[in-house]
Design an enzyme around this catalytic site. Structure first.
Site, mmCIF file in Angstrom:
data_model
loop_
_atom_site.group_PDB
_atom_site.id
_atom_site.type_symbol
_atom_site.label_atom_id
_atom_site.label_comp_id
_atom_site.label_asym_id
_atom_site.label_seq_id
_atom_site.Cartn_x
_atom_site.Cartn_y
_atom_site.Cartn_z
ATOM 1 N N ARG A 156 -16.083 -8.250 7.180
ATOM 2 C CA ARG A 156 -16.593 -7.471 6.054
ATOM 3 C C ARG A 156 -17.507 -8.386 5.234
ATOM 4 N NH1 ARG A 156 -13.925 -7.240 0.243
ATOM 5 N NH2 ARG A 156 -15.386 -5.851 -0.803
ATOM 6 N N HIS A 189 -12.290 3.007 -5.455
ATOM 7 C CA HIS A 189 -11.740 1.828 -4.790
ATOM 8 C C HIS A 189 -11.170 0.952 -5.902
ATOM 9 C CE1 HIS A 189 -11.570 -1.533 -1.840
ATOM 10 N NE2 HIS A 189 -11.687 -2.248 -2.959
ATOM 11 N N LEU A 190 -9.850 0.776 -5.908
ATOM 12 C CA LEU A 190 -9.188 0.075 -7.011
ATOM 13 C C LEU A 190 -8.457 -1.143 -6.473
ATOM 14 C CD1 LEU A 190 -7.784 3.198 -8.908
ATOM 15 C CD2 LEU A 190 -9.935 1.977 -9.297
ATOM 16 N N ASP A 206 -3.269 -8.816 -12.729
ATOM 17 C CA ASP A 206 -2.226 -8.290 -11.844
ATOM 18 C C ASP A 206 -1.745 -6.951 -12.383
ATOM 19 O OD1 ASP A 206 0.136 -7.667 -10.515
ATOM 20 O OD2 ASP A 206 0.768 -9.749 -10.343
ATOM 21 N N ASP A 232 -20.820 -3.881 3.170
ATOM 22 C CA ASP A 232 -20.341 -2.935 2.168
ATOM 23 C C ASP A 232 -21.472 -2.119 1.558
ATOM 24 O OD1 ASP A 232 -17.608 -2.725 1.886
ATOM 25 O OD2 ASP A 232 -17.417 -4.444 0.575
#
Length: 249
Positions: free
Chosen positions: A55, A162-163, A236, A112
């Site tokens: 990727r 997209h998380l 986080d 991408d």
């Protein structure tokens, strides 16, 4: 065909091996500090494949389809590093690590940005003079392409998200992208783990002029010290969700 897929992300490394279309193994390393060492260890744990697929976050204008990795492609990607400084150096290091371990195994780069090559002119344009050579590219295209396939048929109009440590959204009409949140680089759009997302451009001018911040300091601020880390001390999401009832940030 035995295929190894490599995703060298900004904060993680993910590998998957496939026999044809059947996944045979998956490796995920999160919170990576030394990407080169982590990737070398991961490669050592899998058998030699017939092909390795990477990727690649940014393909620029030239790369809108998968491509065999060779010297000209590597040189082209090196020229794009300023547009994705968190990602492309790591991806290039990953390519070098694979060549070092398996010199004869062909490698393929998947981009991408390729998914967004169909963006309409209205979405591609940035409100700056064309002579500056900047435009909207859009990112996370491999993720969006996968999700579009899994959920097909999609509604005529939909928004996909997209998380992750990096995060973005794309608007689709009849399956084709018509707008997306990220722009020239993967730093723009919505706030992310350590990236600011979109800012009033006057903020950067103010910080440079009044706070005497250098280009390198500004880059670190928007790439590594912004986003959720700046707001709440961590990127986080699990930690944030646990603290949200007790921490006002």
């Amino acid at each position: 065909m035995a295929v190894l897929c490599v995703n060298t992300g900004s904060s993680s490394i993910k590998l998957a091996t496939f026999d044809g279309e059947r996944a045979t193994a998956r490796i995920a390393i999160d919170g990576v500090r030394d990407h080169i060492a982590a990737l070398a260890g991961a490669l050592a744990s899998v058998a030699e494949p017939e092909v390795v697929v990477h990727r690649i976050v940014h393909g620029g204008d030239a790369h809108v389809a998968p491509a065999i990795v060779d010297a000209p492609l590597i040189a082209s990607l090196e020229q794009l590093v300023p547009l994705a400084p968190l990602h492309l150096p790591l991806a290039l290091a990953g390519i070098a690590a694979v060549f070092e371990r398996w010199p004869a195994v062909p490698q393929v780069a998947c981009f991408d940005t390729a998914f967004h090559a169909r963006l309409p002119e209205l979405a591609r344009r940035l409100p700056l003079p064309g002579t500056l050579g900047v435009r909207r590219y859009g990112f996370h295209g491999l993720s969006y392409e996968y999700v579009s396939g899994v959920l097909a048929p999609l509604p005529p109009r939909c928004v996909l998200a997209h998380l992750g440590s990096g995060a973005s959204l794309v608007a689709l009409r009849d399956g084709a992208p018509i707008d997306t949140t990220m722009g020239l680089t993967p730093t723009g759009g919505i706030a992310m783990a350590t990236r600011t997302g979109d800012l009033d451009p006057g903020v950067l001018i103010y910080l440079a002029r009044e706070k005497r911040m250098t280009i390198d300091q500004l880059e670190r601020a928007v790439e590594r010290e912004g986003g959720l880390v700046a707001i709440a001390g961590t990127g986080d999401m699990k930690a944030l969700l646990q603290r949200r009832d007790a921490d006002a940030r």
